[in-house]
Design a protein around this motif. Structure first.
Motif, PDB file in Angstrom:
ATOM      1  N   ARG A  64      42.049  16.704   2.066  1.00  0.00           N
ATOM      2  CA  ARG A  64      42.009  15.908   3.865  1.00  0.00           C
ATOM      3  C   ARG A  64      40.931  15.301   3.719  1.00  0.00           C
ATOM      4  O   ARG A  64      39.148  15.889   3.766  1.00  0.00           O
ATOM      5  CB  ARG A  64      42.451  17.163   3.967  1.00  0.00           C
ATOM      6  CG  ARG A  64      43.447  17.905   4.176  1.00  0.00           C
ATOM      7  CD  ARG A  64      44.101  18.657   5.607  1.00  0.00           C
ATOM      8  NE  ARG A  64      42.493  20.110   6.072  1.00  0.00           N
ATOM      9  CZ  ARG A  64      42.847  21.076   5.472  1.00  0.00           C
ATOM     10  NH1 ARG A  64      43.855  21.183   5.002  1.00  0.00           N
ATOM     11  NH2 ARG A  64      41.520  21.724   6.028  1.00  0.00           N
ATOM     12  N   GLY A  65      40.859  13.276   4.861  1.00  0.00           N
ATOM     13  CA  GLY A  65      39.450  13.627   4.294  1.00  0.00           C
ATOM     14  C   GLY A  65      39.387  12.453   3.123  1.00  0.00           C
ATOM     15  O   GLY A  65      38.463  11.931   3.201  1.00  0.00           O
TER      16      GLY A  65
ATOM     17  N   CYS B 235      40.260   9.582  -0.683  1.00  0.00           N
ATOM     18  CA  CYS B 235      41.254   8.395  -1.076  1.00  0.00           C
ATOM     19  C   CYS B 235      42.457   9.610  -1.684  1.00  0.00           C
ATOM     20  O   CYS B 235      43.101   9.469  -2.395  1.00  0.00           O
ATOM     21  CB  CYS B 235      40.345   8.424  -1.906  1.00  0.00           C
ATOM     22  SG  CYS B 235      39.503   9.106  -3.039  1.00  0.00           S
ATOM     23  N   TYR B 236      41.878  11.059  -2.419  1.00  0.00           N
ATOM     24  CA  TYR B 236      42.929  11.555  -3.285  1.00  0.00           C
ATOM     25  C   TYR B 236      43.794  11.928  -2.197  1.00  0.00           C
ATOM     26  O   TYR B 236      45.612  12.508  -3.012  1.00  0.00           O
ATOM     27  CB  TYR B 236      42.809  12.866  -4.569  1.00  0.00           C
ATOM     28  CG  TYR B 236      41.798  12.800  -5.132  1.00  0.00           C
ATOM     29  CD1 TYR B 236      42.002  11.993  -5.566  1.00  0.00           C
ATOM     30  CD2 TYR B 236      39.877  12.891  -4.132  1.00  0.00           C
ATOM     31  CE1 TYR B 236      40.345  11.419  -6.672  1.00  0.00           C
ATOM     32  CE2 TYR B 236      39.177  12.793  -5.117  1.00  0.00           C
ATOM     33  CZ  TYR B 236      39.334  11.647  -6.540  1.00  0.00           C
ATOM     34  OH  TYR B 236      38.021  11.341  -6.788  1.00  0.00           O
ATOM     35  N   ILE B 237      44.516  11.999  -0.831  1.00  0.00           N
ATOM     36  CA  ILE B 237      45.368  12.781   0.125  1.00  0.00           C
ATOM     37  C   ILE B 237      46.479  11.001  -0.221  1.00  0.00           C
ATOM     38  O   ILE B 237      47.260  11.736   0.727  1.00  0.00           O
ATOM     39  CB  ILE B 237      44.683  13.370   0.560  1.00  0.00           C
ATOM     40  CG1 ILE B 237      45.934  13.604   1.549  1.00  0.00           C
ATOM     41  CG2 ILE B 237      44.066  12.136   2.278  1.00  0.00           C
ATOM     42  CD1 ILE B 237      46.299  15.154   0.978  1.00  0.00           C
ATOM     43  N   ALA B 238      45.823  10.524  -0.278  1.00  0.00           N
ATOM     44  CA  ALA B 238      47.194   9.420   0.172  1.00  0.00           C
ATOM     45  C   ALA B 238      48.009   9.373  -0.365  1.00  0.00           C
ATOM     46  O   ALA B 238      49.345   9.298  -0.054  1.00  0.00           O
ATOM     47  CB  ALA B 238      46.205   7.573  -0.338  1.00  0.00           C
TER      48      ALA B 238
ATOM     49  N   LYS C  13      45.175  24.504  12.052  1.00  0.00           N
ATOM     50  CA  LYS C  13      44.222  25.431  11.793  1.00  0.00           C
ATOM     51  C   LYS C  13      42.887  25.459  10.841  1.00  0.00           C
ATOM     52  O   LYS C  13      41.083  25.906  10.781  1.00  0.00           O
ATOM     53  CB  LYS C  13      44.316  27.067  11.204  1.00  0.00           C
ATOM     54  CG  LYS C  13      45.222  27.450  12.747  1.00  0.00           C
ATOM     55  CD  LYS C  13      46.310  28.708  12.622  1.00  0.00           C
ATOM     56  CE  LYS C  13      47.424  29.004  13.303  1.00  0.00           C
ATOM     57  NZ  LYS C  13      48.274  30.142  13.642  1.00  0.00           N
ATOM     58  N   ASP C  14      43.091  25.372   9.643  1.00  0.00           N
ATOM     59  CA  ASP C  14      42.219  25.381   8.362  1.00  0.00           C
ATOM     60  C   ASP C  14      40.962  23.979   9.042  1.00  0.00           C
ATOM     61  O   ASP C  14      40.065  23.973   8.618  1.00  0.00           O
ATOM     62  CB  ASP C  14      42.898  24.421   7.274  1.00  0.00           C
ATOM     63  CG  ASP C  14      43.557  26.148   6.522  1.00  0.00           C
ATOM     64  OD1 ASP C  14      43.567  27.696   6.849  1.00  0.00           O
ATOM     65  OD2 ASP C  14      44.021  26.357   5.976  1.00  0.00           O
ATOM     66  N   PHE C  15      41.750  22.937   8.800  1.00  0.00           N
ATOM     67  CA  PHE C  15      41.123  22.302   9.554  1.00  0.00           C
ATOM     68  C   PHE C  15      39.907  21.888  10.485  1.00  0.00           C
ATOM     69  O   PHE C  15      38.816  21.458  10.542  1.00  0.00           O
ATOM     70  CB  PHE C  15      41.791  20.560   9.650  1.00  0.00           C
ATOM     71  CG  PHE C  15      40.969  19.170   9.339  1.00  0.00           C
ATOM     72  CD1 PHE C  15      41.469  17.991  10.550  1.00  0.00           C
ATOM     73  CD2 PHE C  15      40.848  18.807   8.121  1.00  0.00           C
ATOM     74  CE1 PHE C  15      40.736  17.220  10.306  1.00  0.00           C
ATOM     75  CE2 PHE C  15      40.279  17.513   8.048  1.00  0.00           C
ATOM     76  CZ  PHE C  15      40.230  16.381   8.954  1.00  0.00           C
TER      77      PHE C  15
END
Length: 530
Positions: A291-292, A294-297, A397-399
């Motif tokens: 998360r946050g 470039c791979y999450i796009a 929650k995790d974030f």
């Protein structure tokens, strides 16, 4: 041979194919290394030789990303062997144990290397071509091997012609993207660059993934003496996702421009540890969340991985239960985070409801008298939205765990809320498309029925036209008969006696009556047809 055997027997040393005992008592084991032809440092050397006109040509070929390539080291062969052992050729996922999984996709190749994703498939490496013209152009005598240094001398001459660019691409293919067991330039690489004019429209990300899949299949079959394909990609991808103090927090792409100046050695050293045998292994560090980054796009563009995330919810809840027992000091903060999440979800529901109302009113205004298309849930849409909602709730929650700044919490929460709204909007759009498709099918069926009725009406009209023509013919005959009768009555009235005249008159009247009856029958037939 005999002397060596007797000496071993006298000293009491045991000989084994797998190793023996040293003086301290530790076991010795053999470690078979892997030959790697991928040389990213060679790419850095080639890029440093290019002048400005040559750099423009490289951009036209679709490889301008390599101008920022900075991976000056490959990484140890032990690390490459360790990663290849964990690469599944069926799913193209680096399975590092447990929930530590890294999928290798075209998007990952774009993030790491920045390669172009065009519409054409790159040429295959199965075609073989005679190397004699290549040796002649490079000035190589006989059947001597074609070394990379010969191609680099051609590039260093500063030309921008087609052959110079072919030399550049042969180095990129043989030393980065399509590495094989050959140390020198072979006929397959020479055949690939024959279509260099279309390189700017080709999907090189797919080409890289396919070559890695081919390498993983060979590795799984037992051919572990060579690592084919772009091994630099999996090294950078793995090290970039390690959770350590040396990790890079920026999200710029391509990631290859950040792996210079000993960065690979630092990350590799932090992840190395001693295994059960005497050789070092890897996997000491955990993977950081994507998360946050470039791979999450890619996950945001499509929801095809949502189901796989749902399968890990139970395991994640169990881990959280253990963590909450140890982190009692964060309970108040987690409660506050839960309240903020509930407020955000309720706000998102209101926003989605208002958008649906606006969309329904817009459809009613532009329907031109047609009834608006109702939105019905398609099979599996509700389950997909519910699963996505649950997944994003867990991510909240995790974030936000461990964060105490209100501004940071608000910023992160707004991002997650917008992502959830996008998922729900996509599910509603699928439902609307399904209803529109059904309406198009119904209209097509009605149009087909209307065409059949029109054909039947045309056939009836053709019959009526034929009957009308017959009626017109009958009327013409009756007129002719009337004229003939009048002439007969007037012309012969003086020569004939009264009895003959009356007989002729009666005959003519009968013919006129028969003609009149025929006209009435034709008229009735026409009326029935209409």
């Amino acid at each position: 041979m005999g002397r060596g055997a007797n000496r071993d027997k006298r000293t009491g040393r045991k000989r084994s194919a797998e190793g023996g005992q040293d003086g301290i008592g530790n076991k010795r084991a053999k470690y078979y290394t892997t030959t790697v032809r991928c040389e990213p440092s060679r790419i850095c050397e080639v890029m440093s030789l290019l002048n400005e006109p040559q750099r423009k040509k490289v951009k036209e070929l679709g490889f301008g990303c390599l101008l920022d390539f900075n991976m000056d080291q490959q990484g140890s062969r032990r690390l490459i062997k360790w990663l290849m052992d964990r690469l599944d050729p069926e799913t193209m996922v680096l399975d590092l144990g447990g929930t530590k999984k890294l999928p290798i996709t075209e998007h990952v190749v774009w993030c790491v290397l920045g390669l172009h994703r065009g519409n054409l498939d790159p040429p295959l490496m199965t075609e073989k071509l005679n190397l004699f013209p290549l040796r002649k152009k490079l000035g190589i005598q006989g059947r001597n091997d074609i070394k990379v240094t010969c191609l680099m001398r051609k590039i260093q001459s500063g030309g921008t012609d087609r052959f110079t660019m072919q030399c550049f691409m042969m180095i990129v293919l043989s030393k980065l993207l399509a590495c094989d067991s050959n140390l020198f330039i072979r006929d397959k690489v020479w055949s690939m660059v024959q279509s260099i004019d279309n390189f700017g429209d080709m999907n090189w990300c797919k080409f890289t993934v396919d070559n890695l899949k081919y390498s993983a299949n060979l590795w799984k079959s037992g051919m572990k003496s060579y690592a084919f394909g772009c091994s630099a990609l999996i090294v950078m991808y793995y090290l970039d996702n390690l959770n350590c103090k040396e990790m890079m927090s920026c999200v710029d792409t391509p990631r290859a421009k950040f792996f210079g100046d000993g960065m690979i050695k630092k990350l590799e050293k932090a992840d190395k540890w001693r295994g059960k045998d005497i050789f070092p292994t890897f996997g000491k560090l955990n993977l950081r969340t994507q998360r946050g980054t470039c791979y999450i796009a890619e996950c945001l563009d499509s929801n095809r991985h949502a189901i796989s995330y749902g399968e890990d919810l139970c395991a994640r809840k169990g881990r959280k239960a253990k963590q909450h027992k140890k982190l009692n000091s964060h309970q108040a903060q987690e409660q506050q985070t839960e309240e903020m999440r509930q407020i955000a979800i309720s706000w998102d529901d209101e926003q989605a409801s208002s958008k649906r109302d606006q969309g329904d009113s817009a459809v009613a205004q532009h329907s031109d008298g047609l009834s608006p298309v109702p939105i019905h849930s398609i099979p599996g849409a509700a389950e997909a939205v519910q699963l996505s909602s649950t997944f994003f709730n867990e991510l909240v929650k995790d974030f936000m765990a461990g964060s105490s700044q209100p501004e940071l919490l608000e910023n992160r929460l707004s991002k997650l809320v917008s992502l959830l709204a996008q998922v729900r909007a996509q599910a509603g759009l699928k439902a609307r498309n399904s209803e529109l498709e059904q309406q198009v099918k119904d209209l097509t069926e009605k149009l087909r029925n209307t065409q059949e009725e029109l054909e039947a009406t045309r056939a009836t009209l053709r019959v009526a036209e034929a009957a009308t023509l017959e009626a017109q013919s009958a009327v013409a005959s009756m007129n002719s008969l009337a004229l003939r009768a009048r002439a007969m009555l007037t012309g012969q009235s003086q020569d004939l006696d009264v009895g003959v005249a009356k007989d002729n008159e009666a005959t003519v009247m009968r013919e006129i009556e028969d003609a009149t009856n025929m006209v009435d029958q034709v008229a009735d037939a026409v009326e029935v047809q209409h």
